[in-house]
Motif scaffolding. Structure first.
Motif, mmCIF file in Angstrom:
data_model
loop_
_atom_site.group_PDB
_atom_site.id
_atom_site.type_symbol
_atom_site.label_atom_id
_atom_site.label_comp_id
_atom_site.label_asym_id
_atom_site.label_seq_id
_atom_site.Cartn_x
_atom_site.Cartn_y
_atom_site.Cartn_z
ATOM 1 N N CYS A 47 -14.305 22.759 -9.350
ATOM 2 C CA CYS A 47 -13.610 23.347 -10.494
ATOM 3 C C CYS A 47 -12.174 23.739 -10.134
ATOM 4 C CB CYS A 47 -14.372 24.569 -11.005
ATOM 5 S SG CYS A 47 -14.436 25.958 -9.846
ATOM 6 N N PHE A 48 -11.889 23.827 -8.839
ATOM 7 C CA PHE A 48 -10.562 24.166 -8.312
ATOM 8 C C PHE A 48 -10.085 25.544 -8.732
ATOM 9 C CE2 PHE A 48 -10.724 19.522 -8.178
ATOM 10 C CZ PHE A 48 -10.398 19.303 -6.844
ATOM 11 N N CYS A 49 -11.025 26.436 -9.064
ATOM 12 C CA CYS A 49 -10.636 27.823 -9.338
ATOM 13 C C CYS A 49 -9.962 28.447 -8.120
ATOM 14 C CB CYS A 49 -11.870 28.652 -9.714
ATOM 15 S SG CYS A 49 -12.507 28.294 -11.358
ATOM 16 N N CYS A 50 -10.378 28.043 -6.933
ATOM 17 C CA CYS A 50 -9.787 28.592 -5.709
ATOM 18 C C CYS A 50 -8.297 28.280 -5.644
ATOM 19 C CB CYS A 50 -10.524 28.064 -4.478
ATOM 20 S SG CYS A 50 -10.667 26.265 -4.408
ATOM 21 N N ARG A 51 -7.926 27.041 -5.964
ATOM 22 C CA ARG A 51 -6.512 26.664 -5.960
ATOM 23 C C ARG A 51 -5.777 27.317 -7.118
ATOM 24 N NH1 ARG A 51 -3.992 22.481 -3.900
ATOM 25 N NH2 ARG A 51 -3.396 21.594 -5.911
ATOM 26 N N GLU A 52 -6.454 27.425 -8.247
ATOM 27 C CA GLU A 52 -5.855 28.017 -9.438
ATOM 28 C C GLU A 52 -5.448 29.466 -9.201
ATOM 29 O OE1 GLU A 52 -7.556 29.058 -13.885
ATOM 30 O OE2 GLU A 52 -8.147 27.195 -12.920
ATOM 31 N N LEU A 53 -6.261 30.197 -8.419
ATOM 32 C CA LEU A 53 -6.059 31.632 -8.272
ATOM 33 C C LEU A 53 -5.484 32.037 -6.925
ATOM 34 C CD1 LEU A 53 -9.362 32.803 -9.987
ATOM 35 C CD2 LEU A 53 -7.082 32.703 -10.977
ATOM 36 N N CYS A 54 -5.239 31.089 -6.030
ATOM 37 C CA CYS A 54 -4.661 31.415 -4.721
ATOM 38 C C CYS A 54 -3.257 31.985 -4.909
ATOM 39 C CB CYS A 54 -4.599 30.170 -3.846
ATOM 40 S SG CYS A 54 -3.722 30.430 -2.271
ATOM 41 N N PRO A 55 -3.006 33.226 -4.511
ATOM 42 C CA PRO A 55 -1.689 33.837 -4.762
ATOM 43 C C PRO A 55 -0.553 33.158 -4.014
ATOM 44 C CG PRO A 55 -3.031 35.270 -3.375
ATOM 45 C CD PRO A 55 -3.933 34.165 -3.846
ATOM 46 N N GLN A 56 -0.864 32.514 -2.881
ATOM 47 C CA GLN A 56 0.180 31.808 -2.131
ATOM 48 C C GLN A 56 0.291 30.332 -2.509
ATOM 49 O OE1 GLN A 56 -2.049 33.916 -0.221
ATOM 50 N NE2 GLN A 56 -0.515 35.498 -0.519
ATOM 51 N N GLY A 57 -0.706 29.820 -3.237
ATOM 52 C CA GLY A 57 -0.697 28.410 -3.613
ATOM 53 C C GLY A 57 -0.773 27.479 -2.423
ATOM 54 N N VAL A 58 -1.575 27.852 -1.411
ATOM 55 C CA VAL A 58 -1.566 27.080 -0.161
ATOM 56 C C VAL A 58 -2.834 26.263 0.058
ATOM 57 C CG1 VAL A 58 0.009 28.688 0.960
ATOM 58 C CG2 VAL A 58 -2.451 29.060 1.178
#
Length: 376
Positions: free
Chosen positions: A349-360
């Protein structure tokens, strides 16, 4: 039935530019008075995905909100501002995004989505837990940001209403429907149908392309869109951004279900000339999945090879734990100073990438997907 979508231009968010641009935008639709009556409590629903600065184009720009609050007041309405962010409390997200300052300066009411109402579904899904302020406001004005989306390809008018689902319940819906784009798109549309917005105004001045909605790149377009039908607004937004219909999961699902607004032939545009409003095609998210349409037994066997998957970047990640804490299936852990992913549990679902504050967080492609992409 025909639908009208207004297109306008505003090159900056400066109030001297934005205020008259919004008035011009709404004029062909009858002006704000067509949507707000004196004494009505009007909920403004911006995109408040996460605590990011306005220049990162993750959230609806605060000046859009300020000017719409002023318009609602001019019509005699009482403005409220509400959402349920993907991560972090509403005050923290509102403060970082500049929205809280606008609420306080204008005297509008901040309406946290913390109390829910159980609503019976009208389709495949039997019930939803929806924020009470969202349902009980007299009017609903939807204020989405025009962005790409790694799962749905585009997030705009309809997708923005997923914010009516409160807090951790979003993760539950990702678990129920997030492994299948068609099913997730249908869920979004069923939420949309529970409470149709009276008006949608799209912030497309500084949009987002690439790996949106949280890790993409800001893209200046200088555009505003408005309409009473959110599906029709999405159809026009996607066409202006050069996003092909075959990649628009929500709009395709709307056509399949016969939901008003999906038919481009029934949509009229006004205001700025359509061809003058077109921008060069948005850079889209990576192709993350080519397994849809395969039999279930093949999906299960080939999933690892036919999909992209998130992965950590040990040189850039500070191990804040937000991805771990917000992962719907709990497929991420921090162990031995690194992020560890359980790809059997991961639903992509890529929620992890969506919500990563650093976008890393990065993306790793399956072997067969790499090969297929060479021929796409």
């Amino acid at each position: 039935m025909r639908y009208t979508v207004a297109i306008g231009r505003a090159e900056t968010y400066h109030p001297d530019v934005l205020q008259p641009a919004l008035v011009r935008l709404l004029a062909p639709l009858g002006g704000i008075a067509s949507f707000v009556k004196p004494g009505e409590r009007v909920l403004l629903k911006p995109n408040m995905l996460a605590a990011r600065e306005p220049e990162r184009a993750v959230t609806t720009h605060p000046e859009i909100l300020r000017q719409v609050i002023a318009l609602v007041r001019e019509a005699g309405g009482v403005p409220l501002v509400g959402d349920s962010p993907g991560v972090g409390g509403i005050r923290r997200v509102a403060e970082r995004s500049g929205i809280l300052a606008v609420v306080e300066e204008t005297g509008a009411e901040l309406a946290p989505f913390d109390e829910t109402v159980t609503v019976r579904g009208r389709g495949l899904f039997r019930e939803f837990q929806i924020a009470r302020p969202y349902l009980e406001a007299d009017r609903l004005i939807n204020l989405p940001k025009l962005k790409t989306h790694e799962m749905m390809t585009m997030t705009c008018a309809v997708k923005n209403l997923f914010g009516a689902v409160v807090g951790t319940a979003k993760a539950g819906w990702h678990l129920k429907a997030g492994a299948d784009r068609e099913l997730f798109a249908r869920m979004l549309l069923e939420i949309y149908l529970l409470r149709l917005p009276d008006l949608t105004i799209v912030d497309g001045i500084l949009a987002m392309e690439g790996d949106g909605p949280g890790s993409g790149d800001p893209r200046h377009c200088g555009l505003l869109l408005a309409g009473a039908n959110a599906v029709a607004v999405d159809v026009i937004a996607a066409e202006l951004a050069g996003i092909p219909k075959k990649l628009l999961w929500v709009e395709r699902a709307a056509e399949k279900l016969g939901i008003d607004g999906w038919d481009r032939g029934a949509i009229d545009t006004c205001g700025l000339c359509f061809d003058d409003a077109r921008v060069s095609p948005f850079r889209l998210p990576h192709i993350s999945d080519v397994q849809f349409g395969l039999p279930r037994f093949l999906k299960n066997r080939l999933r690892h090879y036919l999909t992209s998957r998130p992965c950590g970047n040990p040189d850039a990640c500070n191990l804040c734990g937000i991805c771990r804490d917000t992962c719907p299936p709990g497929a991420i852990e921090i162990r031995d100073g690194k992020l560890r992913f359980d790809y059997h549990a991961c639903i992509r679902c890529f929620c992890c990438r969506e919500l990563c504050p650093q976008g890393v967080l990065e993306v790793r492609e399956g072997a067969l997907l790499k090969i297929i992409k060479k021929f796409v």
